[in-house]
Design a protein around this motif. Structure first.
Motif, PDB file in Angstrom:
ATOM      1  N   UNK A 239       0.833  -1.202   0.000  1.00 19.16           N
ATOM      2  CA  UNK A 239       0.000   0.000   0.000  1.00 19.16           C
ATOM      3  C   UNK A 239       0.870   1.255   0.000  1.00 19.16           C
ATOM      4  N   UNK A 240       1.044   1.806  -1.167  1.00 16.27           N
ATOM      5  CA  UNK A 240       1.919   2.986  -1.247  1.00 16.27           C
ATOM      6  C   UNK A 240       1.116   4.250  -0.951  1.00 16.27           C
ATOM      7  N   UNK A 241       1.786   5.230  -0.393  1.00 14.72           N
ATOM      8  CA  UNK A 241       1.150   6.527  -0.153  1.00 14.72           C
ATOM      9  C   UNK A 241       2.199   7.617  -0.243  1.00 14.72           C
ATOM     10  N   UNK A 242       1.716   8.829  -0.585  1.00 16.27           N
ATOM     11  CA  UNK A 242       2.647   9.955  -0.697  1.00 16.27           C
ATOM     12  C   UNK A 242       2.062  11.152   0.046  1.00 16.27           C
TER      13      UNK A 242
ATOM     14  N   UNK B 257      11.613  11.062   2.322  1.00 18.10           N
ATOM     15  CA  UNK B 257      12.453  10.949   1.128  1.00 18.10           C
ATOM     16  C   UNK B 257      13.811  11.601   1.383  1.00 18.10           C
ATOM     17  N   UNK B 258      14.887  10.857   1.124  1.00 17.96           N
ATOM     18  CA  UNK B 258      16.223  11.413   1.366  1.00 17.96           C
ATOM     19  C   UNK B 258      17.082  11.406   0.109  1.00 17.96           C
ATOM     20  N   UNK B 259      16.522  10.946  -0.993  1.00 12.54           N
ATOM     21  CA  UNK B 259      17.298  10.903  -2.240  1.00 12.54           C
ATOM     22  C   UNK B 259      16.516  10.140  -3.273  1.00 12.54           C
ATOM     23  N   UNK B 260      17.018  10.114  -4.507  1.00 14.93           N
ATOM     24  CA  UNK B 260      16.283   9.423  -5.558  1.00 14.93           C
ATOM     25  C   UNK B 260      16.207   7.913  -5.322  1.00 14.93           C
ATOM     26  N   UNK B 261      15.145   7.306  -5.834  1.00 15.02           N
ATOM     27  CA  UNK B 261      14.974   5.868  -5.687  1.00 15.02           C
ATOM     28  C   UNK B 261      14.234   5.336  -6.904  1.00 15.02           C
ATOM     29  N   UNK B 262      14.499   4.086  -7.237  1.00 18.37           N
ATOM     30  CA  UNK B 262      13.837   3.507  -8.413  1.00 18.37           C
ATOM     31  C   UNK B 262      12.363   3.239  -8.137  1.00 18.37           C
ATOM     32  N   UNK B 263      11.923   3.357  -6.885  1.00 16.10           N
ATOM     33  CA  UNK B 263      10.495   3.175  -6.601  1.00 16.10           C
ATOM     34  C   UNK B 263       9.707   4.414  -6.998  1.00 16.10           C
ATOM     35  N   UNK B 264      10.401   5.540  -7.180  1.00 18.58           N
ATOM     36  CA  UNK B 264       9.741   6.758  -7.645  1.00 18.58           C
ATOM     37  C   UNK B 264      10.322   7.113  -9.011  1.00 18.58           C
ATOM     38  N   UNK B 265       9.749   6.545 -10.048  1.00 16.24           N
ATOM     39  CA  UNK B 265      10.261   6.737 -11.405  1.00 16.24           C
ATOM     40  C   UNK B 265       9.852   8.086 -11.964  1.00 16.24           C
TER      41      UNK B 265
ATOM     42  N   UNK C 149       7.990   1.073 -10.872  1.00 13.01           N
ATOM     43  CA  UNK C 149       7.952   1.966  -9.706  1.00 13.01           C
ATOM     44  C   UNK C 149       6.546   2.008  -9.101  1.00 13.01           C
ATOM     45  N   UNK C 150       6.450   2.401  -7.837  1.00 14.32           N
ATOM     46  CA  UNK C 150       5.145   2.548  -7.196  1.00 14.32           C
ATOM     47  C   UNK C 150       4.532   3.906  -7.502  1.00 14.32           C
ATOM     48  N   UNK C 151       5.398   4.854  -7.790  1.00 15.09           N
ATOM     49  CA  UNK C 151       4.948   6.220  -8.075  1.00 15.09           C
ATOM     50  C   UNK C 151       5.584   6.672  -9.383  1.00 15.09           C
ATOM     51  N   UNK C 152       4.746   7.236 -10.248  1.00 15.02           N
ATOM     52  CA  UNK C 152       5.229   7.719 -11.539  1.00 15.02           C
ATOM     53  C   UNK C 152       5.180   9.243 -11.520  1.00 15.02           C
ATOM     54  N   UNK C 153       6.345   9.862 -11.693  1.00 15.21           N
ATOM     55  CA  UNK C 153       6.422  11.325 -11.720  1.00 15.21           C
ATOM     56  C   UNK C 153       6.637  11.742 -13.165  1.00 15.21           C
ATOM     57  N   UNK C 154       5.788  12.625 -13.656  1.00 19.37           N
ATOM     58  CA  UNK C 154       5.904  13.019 -15.060  1.00 19.37           C
ATOM     59  C   UNK C 154       5.965  14.538 -15.161  1.00 19.37           C
ATOM     60  N   UNK C 155       7.082  15.036 -15.699  1.00 18.93           N
ATOM     61  CA  UNK C 155       7.327  16.479 -15.762  1.00 18.93           C
ATOM     62  C   UNK C 155       7.076  16.984 -17.185  1.00 18.93           C
ATOM     63  N   UNK C 156       5.863  17.466 -17.428  1.00 19.66           N
ATOM     64  CA  UNK C 156       5.461  17.935 -18.757  1.00 19.66           C
ATOM     65  C   UNK C 156       5.943  17.000 -19.852  1.00 19.66           C
TER      66      UNK C 156
ATOM     67  N   UNK D 173      -0.910   2.408 -10.567  1.00 19.51           N
ATOM     68  CA  UNK D 173       0.182   3.133  -9.932  1.00 19.51           C
ATOM     69  C   UNK D 173      -0.284   4.548  -9.585  1.00 19.51           C
ATOM     70  N   UNK D 174       0.381   5.117  -8.572  1.00 19.52           N
ATOM     71  CA  UNK D 174       0.145   6.536  -8.307  1.00 19.52           C
ATOM     72  C   UNK D 174       0.897   7.343  -9.365  1.00 19.52           C
ATOM     73  N   UNK D 175       0.220   8.420  -9.844  1.00 23.60           N
ATOM     74  CA  UNK D 175       0.888   9.279 -10.818  1.00 23.60           C
ATOM     75  C   UNK D 175       0.800  10.730 -10.359  1.00 23.60           C
ATOM     76  N   UNK D 176       1.930  11.419 -10.427  1.00 25.66           N
ATOM     77  CA  UNK D 176       1.937  12.867 -10.204  1.00 25.66           C
ATOM     78  C   UNK D 176       2.433  13.484 -11.506  1.00 25.66           C
ATOM     79  N   UNK D 177       1.565  14.283 -12.133  1.00 17.92           N
ATOM     80  CA  UNK D 177       1.768  14.697 -13.513  1.00 17.92           C
ATOM     81  C   UNK D 177       1.760  16.223 -13.591  1.00 17.92           C
ATOM     82  N   UNK D 178       2.867  16.812 -14.015  1.00 22.73           N
ATOM     83  CA  UNK D 178       2.950  18.264 -14.143  1.00 22.73           C
ATOM     84  C   UNK D 178       2.684  18.650 -15.585  1.00 22.73           C
ATOM     85  N   UNK D 179       1.851  19.644 -15.785  1.00 25.02           N
ATOM     86  CA  UNK D 179       1.556  20.069 -17.165  1.00 25.02           C
ATOM     87  C   UNK D 179       1.190  21.547 -17.216  1.00 25.02           C
ATOM     88  N   UNK D 180       1.297  22.105 -18.419  1.00 26.39           N
ATOM     89  CA  UNK D 180       0.834  23.467 -18.670  1.00 26.39           C
ATOM     90  C   UNK D 180      -0.629  23.469 -19.085  1.00 26.39           C
ATOM     91  N   UNK D 181      -1.069  22.298 -19.565  1.00 25.51           N
ATOM     92  CA  UNK D 181      -2.325  22.244 -20.297  1.00 25.51           C
ATOM     93  C   UNK D 181      -3.477  21.805 -19.393  1.00 25.51           C
TER      94      UNK D 181
END
Lengths: 252, 268, 252
Positions: free
Chosen positions: B1-4, B72-80, B154-161, B192-200
């Motif tokens: 059970x992942x959470x952020x 969070x203390x640094x990058x990890x492959x669980x947060x792609x 990864x458990x969390x997908x971070x997408x930067x535009x 998966x959890x997704x955090x998605x940054x966009x202009x649109x």
């Protein structure tokens, strides 16, 4: 703080050198191979006061100036010629291409045969070192001039002379200066080599004659002087580049 | 059970004249299991910075990011993370790129190739395994980058535009494919959890469960909008009344912030 | 067409050289003839030295030295540049030292090298090393620091450890610049070797031309210069081909 950090490692190394060469058990064996910095400083001070160091440095600097000016006066106009007129391109460019791979020090024995030992030979070797980077960068600089700028001048009613004066020369200048700066570095090294072999004055001669006299502090003084003069010239050329050509970002 | 949980995160940079450049105000946000959350905001509001902080690539100046109960203390492959500029080393082929994370984690070569092949097929790049990034279109490059990140599971997908650099038509297709891969039709437990940054705004509404609107610099959360658009979503969703209403509402929120951001840019 | 015109101008140059050196100079005085022997005499010297094996053994001696000196400089330079670039604290510490030492041209080290290592291979290799290492260090350092930030970020979020990222991302990314540094370093090293052999060697092409100068075998001096230029050119070509082949991905 940044400045102090910069000097940290060199200062530590000089301190270690001083310890090893002057006070450690190894010191007696290093009298000739690597005398301590204190001995070098003492020697440099003496040579500075009795005028020997300024004299040799002055002679090398004068040779540098003469060779640099001679090479620049030939290489830059020739480079413009090669880039602008096919006839020059056909005649001069192959010669440059065939002679360029021969490093300037390889010319020293021939230079000695032609000019003997002394100023003319030294200046000749130095000029060869300056010549090739200068002409190649000049050619490149002229060839890179934006065609639309030339077209703009022509459509504004300018003639070929206007194009060269208003566009080609100023646009090529950054690379010309870059070529001269690179050439100055190569030429300085070549001059030192020439002075090692065939001179009775100058910093290269000073270092080489100190070697024959087993005067290592003097050798190191000479080397440091060579480095400082080279650095000063490079700084000067960069200042020229920045001040007069600050519109251009051309630093290839 | 992942959470952020993003707790009181702030970010400022020290300027040369001793002043502070405040990029992020105080940000609080929680993301639940299988949730797709988008962040929209004007240029320079710090949304990309926030994403890098969650990834562990930047340290917050204050507050903390808690992932799965651990700060969070640094990058990890669980947060792609997927980047706007693709971030594909140009000397690696599609297959080598997709295998990269597996290689880092010490997966043996044979297994690596199998897993990579599965994800290459998933994003529709089969047949291009041995092509170099420069031989691919922008859309294909981003597919490759997505496959690379997903291959790490990864458990969390971070997408930067991620789709900002591709043309408008390709962009809509990529959005639909992303939803398909993510599993818009599945139950939240299997996503998966997704955090998605966009202009649109359109992109945010089409993709996400919630849309976070950020203010102009220093960025704080102005509104968290719960998206009523039903799943699964398809092309028709884009012209549904619910979609259009959501867009009007969000644009109303964002417009004043965008104007502020423009005047800020002029002052700078 | 252009090719033929250029070949023609080169042939014309050789003919003029042959006419002046073969007929005009000898008719003036025998001394003048020793200053510039004609191309035919250079070819004759080539045949002689090929028969008795001198040119091959001297070329082999020089190549042997450049291979060792260059390999040492490449290993040390890439290692130092990578460490300096990847661990910024070390870079800030070491960079000033490089900047202090770099302005001293490798030729200025020759007398000290002779004092430390005597005449022969070790001294020559030392000078090659000093000539080649700075361009390699500086290009590697610049290349490592210039690797795109997002590539490193992406690798970090994929779970890469620091040394994994160095091997998989940073060094390959810096590779084009490293190769450029190697090519420049090889050129400078070759030039420095010639200078070192002129002063302190009993074999090698630099020794050959200086020895021939002492014996007034000017045609051998010219031959040696041609071989030095040719080998330098070939080494540069090899590096260029390597650059094109190995970093094809870097071309747009």
């Amino acid at each position: 703080m940044g400045g102090a950090m910069k000097l940290l490692l060199p200062a530590v190394l000089v301190a270690i050198w001083q310890y090893v060469s002057a006070w450690s058990p190894l010191a007696p064996g290093l009298v000739h191979a690597l005398p301590p910095p204190s001995a070098v400083v003492r020697d440099a001070w003496t040579l500075l006061l009795n005028g020997e160091l300024p004299q040799d440095a002055g002679i090398s600097a004068l040779r540098l100036l003469a060779g640099f000016v001679a090479a620049a006066v030939v290489a830059v106009p020739l480079g413009f010629g090669v880039a602008l007129w096919p006839l020059f391109d056909d005649v001069v460019d192959p010669i440059v291409e065939y002679l360029r791979p021969i490093p300037p020090p390889a010319w020293i024995p021939l230079g000695i045969l032609w000019f003997g030992v002394g100023d003319v030979q030294n200046v000749f070797i130095l000029a060869l070192g300056v010549f090739f980077p200068a002409i190649l960068n000049t050619i490149e600089g002229v060839r890179r001039v934006d065609r639309t700028l030339i077209a703009a001048v022509l459509t504004l009613g300018g003639g070929p002379a206007d194009v060269i004066r208003e566009i080609v020369i100023p646009a090529a200048l950054p690379l010309v200066i870059t070529g001269l700066r690179i050439g100055l570095g190569v030429g300085w090294g070549a001059l030192i080599a020439a002075e090692l072999l065939a001179a009775r004055s100058g910093l290269g001669f000073m270092v080489q004659s100190a070697r024959f006299a087993f005067d290592t502090p003097r050798m190191l003084t000479g080397m440091i002087a060579i480095g400082l003069l080279g650095l000063a010239m490079d700084v000067l050329m960069r200042a020229v580049q920045r001040h007069w050509l600050n519109w251009s970002l051309a630093t290839p | 059970m992942a959470s952020l949980d993003i707790n009181d995160v702030t970010k400022f940079y020290a300027l040369r004249d001793g002043q502070r450049f405040e990029a992020l105000g105080c940000v609080n946000l929680s993301i639940g299991e299988g949730e797709f959350v988008s962040i929209v905001g004007p240029s320079g509001c710090g949304k990309s910075s926030l994403l890098r902080i969650v990834a562990g690539l930047e340290e917050p100046s204050g507050g903390e990011v808690v992932f799965d109960g651990i700060a969070v203390a640094g990058p990890s492959s669980r947060r792609g993370m997927v980047f706007q500029e693709y971030a594909l080393p140009p000397w690696k082929t599609v297959a080598q790129n997709v295998e990269l994370g597996l290689k880092f984690r010490g997966v043996p070569p044979k297994e690596r190739a199998q897993i990579a092949q599965r994800y290459i097929t998933l994003v529709g790049l089969q047949g291009f395994e041995h092509r170099y990034p420069r031989e691919l279109s922008g859309g294909m490059r981003q597919r490759c980058a997505l496959a690379r990140t997903l291959a790490n599971d990864p458990d969390l997908l971070l997408m930067d535009e991620p789709f900002a650099a591709v043309d408008a038509q390709t962009r809509e297709i990529l959005q639909e494919e992303l939803l398909k891969i993510w599993g818009g039709h599945l139950t939240p437990q299997r996503r998966k959890m997704v955090l998605f940054v966009t202009h649109s705004i359109d992109e945010a509404i089409f993709l996400s469960d919630r849309v976070v609107v950020m203010s102009s610099r220093p960025g704080i959360i102005k509104e968290v909008f719960t998206n009523p658009l039903p799943r699964p979503r398809a092309d028709e969703s884009r012209s549904s009344p619910v979609f259009l209403e959501a867009r009007d509402h969000l644009w109303g929120q964002l417009k004043s912030e965008t104007l502020k951001a423009i005047s800020q840019a002029v002052e700078d | 067409m252009r090719r033929w015109r250029r070949l023609l101008s080169l042939l014309a140059l050789l003919s003029i050289w042959q006419a002046v050196a073969g007929y005009v100079l000898p008719s003036r005085s025998p001394d003048a003839a020793t200053l510039l022997p004609p191309p035919t005499a250079v070819v004759g010297a080539f045949i002689d030295l090929l028969k008795n094996g001198v040119i091959l053994s001297d070329a082999a001696a020089s190549l042997h030295r450049i291979v060792i000196g260059f390999a040492l400089a490449a290993a040390a330079g890439i290692l130092a540049g990578a460490v300096m670039g990847w661990w910024p604290a070390i870079g800030r510490l070491v960079d000033p030292l490089v900047e202090f030492l770099r302005p001293i041209p490798p030729m200025a080290w020759i007398p000290l090298g002779l004092l430390w290592f005597g005449i022969g291979d070790a001294q020559n290799i030392f000078i090659i090393f000093l000539g080649a290492v700075y361009p390699i260090v500086i290009n590697t350092y610049t290349g490592v620091r210039g690797v795109e930030r997002t590539l490193v970020w992406a690798a970090q979020t994929l779970g890469g450890r620091r040394w994994q990222i160095l091997c998989e991302i940073v060094l390959p990314g810096a590779f084009p610049l490293i190769l450029t540094g190697l090519r420049i370093g090889l050129g400078v090293g070759w030039m420095a070797l010639v200078a070192a052999e002129l002063v302190g060697a009993s074999s090698g092409l630099g020794f050959l031309i200086e020895d021939s100068r002492n014996l007034l075998f000017t045609e051998r001096v010219l031959l040696g210069m041609v071989v030095i230029g040719l080998l330098g050119f070939l080494m540069d070509q090899v590096m260029r081909v390597a650059q094109r082949r190995l970093v094809a991905w870097a071309e747009r």
